[in-house]
Design a protein around this motif. Sequence first.
Motif, short mmCIF file in Angstrom:
data_model
loop_
_atom_site.label_atom_id
_atom_site.label_comp_id
_atom_site.label_asym_id
_atom_site.label_seq_id
_atom_site.Cartn_x
_atom_site.Cartn_y
_atom_site.Cartn_z
N GLN A 25 0.70 -1.17 0.15
CA GLN A 25 -0.05 -0.08 -0.11
C GLN A 25 0.88 1.38 -0.14
OE1 GLN A 25 -2.71 1.07 3.52
NE2 GLN A 25 -4.29 0.36 2.07
N GLY A 26 1.80 1.14 1.01
CA GLY A 26 3.00 2.44 0.71
C GLY A 26 3.43 2.64 -0.75
N ASP A 27 3.67 1.63 -1.40
CA ASP A 27 4.59 1.73 -2.37
C ASP A 27 3.66 2.45 -3.59
OD1 ASP A 27 6.84 0.54 -1.46
OD2 ASP A 27 6.46 -1.20 -2.07
N LEU A 28 2.35 2.05 -3.34
CA LEU A 28 1.36 2.36 -4.50
C LEU A 28 1.30 3.80 -4.10
CD1 LEU A 28 -0.57 2.27 -6.79
CD2 LEU A 28 -2.31 1.29 -5.12
N ALA A 29 1.00 4.40 -2.87
CA ALA A 29 0.80 5.77 -2.40
C ALA A 29 1.91 6.54 -2.97
CB ALA A 29 0.52 5.52 -0.97
N GLU A 30 3.27 6.05 -2.73
CA GLU A 30 4.30 6.75 -3.04
C GLU A 30 4.24 7.11 -4.54
OE1 GLU A 30 9.11 6.83 -2.51
OE2 GLU A 30 7.97 4.91 -1.66
N ARG A 31 4.20 6.00 -5.23
CA ARG A 31 3.98 6.36 -6.76
C ARG A 31 3.07 7.66 -7.27
NH1 ARG A 31 5.38 0.43 -9.49
NH2 ARG A 31 6.88 -0.26 -7.98
N VAL A 32 1.83 7.22 -6.43
CA VAL A 32 0.91 8.06 -7.03
C VAL A 32 1.08 9.63 -6.57
CG1 VAL A 32 -1.76 8.41 -6.77
CG2 VAL A 32 -0.75 6.01 -7.16
N GLY A 33 1.66 9.54 -5.34
CA GLY A 33 1.98 10.99 -4.80
C GLY A 33 0.89 11.48 -3.67
N ILE A 34 0.37 10.34 -3.12
CA ILE A 34 -0.61 10.63 -1.94
C ILE A 34 -0.16 10.00 -0.95
CG2 ILE A 34 -2.36 10.83 -3.56
CD1 ILE A 34 -3.47 8.00 -2.91
N LEU A 39 -4.71 6.59 0.82
CA LEU A 39 -5.07 5.39 0.18
C LEU A 39 -5.75 4.37 0.56
CD1 LEU A 39 -4.47 3.91 -2.59
CD2 LEU A 39 -2.50 3.21 -1.85
N ASN A 40 -5.31 4.13 1.93
CA ASN A 40 -6.17 3.27 2.90
C ASN A 40 -7.65 3.51 2.77
OD1 ASN A 40 -6.19 0.70 4.84
ND2 ASN A 40 -7.00 2.68 6.27
N LEU A 41 -8.06 4.89 3.05
CA LEU A 41 -9.48 5.35 3.00
C LEU A 41 -9.97 4.92 1.86
CD1 LEU A 41 -9.13 8.39 5.06
CD2 LEU A 41 -9.94 6.32 5.86
N ILE A 42 -9.15 5.11 0.57
CA ILE A 42 -9.81 4.91 -0.66
C ILE A 42 -10.16 3.50 -0.88
CG2 ILE A 42 -9.20 4.89 -3.29
CD1 ILE A 42 -7.77 7.45 -2.72
N GLU A 43 -9.24 2.47 -0.18
CA GLU A 43 -9.17 1.41 -0.77
C GLU A 43 -10.55 0.51 0.26
OE1 GLU A 43 -5.55 -1.00 -0.22
OE2 GLU A 43 -4.91 -0.29 -2.07
N HIS A 44 -10.94 1.35 1.33
CA HIS A 44 -12.04 0.57 2.06
C HIS A 44 -13.07 1.45 1.66
CE1 HIS A 44 -8.48 -0.90 4.25
NE2 HIS A 44 -9.44 -1.84 4.82
N ASN A 45 -13.17 2.15 0.44
CA ASN A 45 -14.33 2.70 -0.15
C ASN A 45 -14.77 3.77 1.00
OD1 ASN A 45 -14.63 0.80 -2.65
ND2 ASN A 45 -15.09 -0.63 -1.08
N ARG A 46 -14.00 4.66 1.69
CA ARG A 46 -14.42 5.35 2.45
C ARG A 46 -14.21 6.96 2.04
NH1 ARG A 46 -12.31 2.78 8.13
NH2 ARG A 46 -13.69 0.78 8.04
N ARG A 47 -13.51 7.02 1.07
CA ARG A 47 -13.17 8.41 0.30
C ARG A 47 -13.66 8.49 -1.24
NH1 ARG A 47 -13.28 9.72 4.78
NH2 ARG A 47 -11.74 11.10 5.79
N ARG A 48 -14.25 9.54 -1.81
CA ARG A 48 -14.31 9.44 -3.17
C ARG A 48 -13.13 10.00 -3.81
NH1 ARG A 48 -19.74 10.60 -4.30
NH2 ARG A 48 -21.07 11.35 -2.49
N ILE A 49 -13.25 9.29 -5.10
CA ILE A 49 -11.71 9.27 -5.96
C ILE A 49 -12.20 9.69 -7.21
CG2 ILE A 49 -11.77 6.91 -6.23
CD1 ILE A 49 -8.76 7.05 -6.51
N GLY A 50 -11.70 10.29 -7.93
CA GLY A 50 -11.91 10.85 -9.44
C GLY A 50 -10.57 11.83 -9.89
N GLY A 51 -10.84 12.18 -11.22
CA GLY A 51 -10.03 13.06 -11.82
C GLY A 51 -8.41 12.44 -11.83
N ASP A 52 -7.66 13.33 -11.37
CA ASP A 52 -6.28 13.33 -11.45
C ASP A 52 -5.68 12.05 -10.58
OD1 ASP A 52 -3.46 14.02 -12.71
OD2 ASP A 52 -3.13 14.42 -10.58
N VAL A 53 -6.21 11.76 -9.51
CA VAL A 53 -5.90 10.97 -8.55
C VAL A 53 -6.03 9.73 -9.16
CG1 VAL A 53 -6.08 9.91 -6.32
CG2 VAL A 53 -5.98 12.39 -6.57
N LEU A 54 -7.33 9.25 -9.78
CA LEU A 54 -7.84 8.00 -10.40
C LEU A 54 -6.77 8.00 -11.59
CD1 LEU A 54 -9.69 5.50 -10.44
CD2 LEU A 54 -11.25 7.13 -11.66
N ALA A 55 -6.62 8.68 -12.38
CA ALA A 55 -5.99 8.66 -13.45
C ALA A 55 -4.43 8.12 -13.08
CB ALA A 55 -5.48 9.73 -14.24
#
Length: 435
Positions: A25-34, A39-55
């Motif tokens: 999880q940390g590696d993906l967060a680092e590559r995405v820049g978040i 990212l943990n909240l996103i993966e547990h469907n607790r935060r909306r995601i879209g636009g540049d972060v999703l891309a």
Amino acid sequence: MPHSSAAPLIGSLIRERRLAMDLRQGDLAERVGISASYLNLIEHNRRRIGGDVLARIAQVLQVDPALLAQGAGGALVDDLRAAAATSGTAGRQAELDRIEDFVGRFPGWAAVTAATQQRVGQLERVVAALNDRLAHDPHLSASLHEVLSAVSSVRSTAGILAETEDIDPDWRLRFHRNLHQDSERLASGAEALVAYLDGTDRPGDIAMAAPQEEVEAWLAERGWHLTEVDAPGGRARITAEVAALASVAARKLAQTIVDQAAHEASILPDARLKALLATQGDDPALVARAAGVSVISVMRRMALQRGSAYGLVICDASGTTLFRKPVEGFALPRFGAACPLWPLFTALGRPMMPVTALVETAGRAPRLFRAQAISESRLPLGFAGPELREAAMLISALDAIPTRANVTPVGSSCRICPRLECPARREPSIMTDAG
């Protein structure tokens, strides 16, 4: 923040894709820049995601952003919730709050579960239809009797020929002739029975068993409305449709319905009916009083309007159904033997006394309805003649119980009703294991 139901599984899909790529999880967060916590909240469907972060996440995970944005299908989640709702105790014990995780992690098995749920529902409807036909269809009973009679005759004749060696040639010829005739009768009866049960040789794959069914199938094809009966040229078009029905009896029944609709439309035109419904509400008794017509006439007019959501059942004094307009979720048996707890039959014993009840249908997915029934009498031959009694029940679906009023559990017929403890049960149900 609550997430949208349109794409509720984006986080679950991201997590499954990350694990499949053996990414922490940390590696993906680092590559995405978040941050990893975000990212943990996103993966547990607790935060909306879209636009540049999703891309950026899609790029790192090497997946099309559109696939993540669509989620694993909100419809699949809805299907699984429906499966839980119709599974009784097991459904109530299901982890409904983890459905999205289940779909995200095991989309294949989730699809299989939802498909199985739909298939079970289809099979239950088939069982209900076949039970109705096998248990109550007099025409089917007569056809089976004809086939069994021919089988018995063939067996008897064949037994005589096989067991008797010194039969007179003339008698042997006679037995052979009888055997041939009975075989022809058996083949013809079997073919007719298969065609009757299949019904695929009829328009719309409808297997007709009685003129009433043919008329109701015709009405169903026209959307259960005869609103153009009083329009210029409308009566002629409907009459042409009636003339095209297969049987003479069906044409007579349909013409009676058309004549009745035309008469009731002349005394209560569509515009007047809609105006009264707007001022009196959907109470057929109030509309009937304001219009000066019978309550059953108003019920019929309400049910046979274009796009009407009302169901309607009409029966005579014997309880035999004369007219059936179905409404989704409220099963109507084809050959009588309906649930005795219907308000329709209560009204039969109380002429001109309205009966209103909230009813809940039996089955894996109970539905709530309001049923308004009334019985009316007429004396076509005066006091010297018989009293003819007719009852009608107007059925409308409800989303919830408006008040804490009593709700009456009802079914279609005892043969397919799962409520074993019903005090009105006439015979065991074939829908349960218990006898």
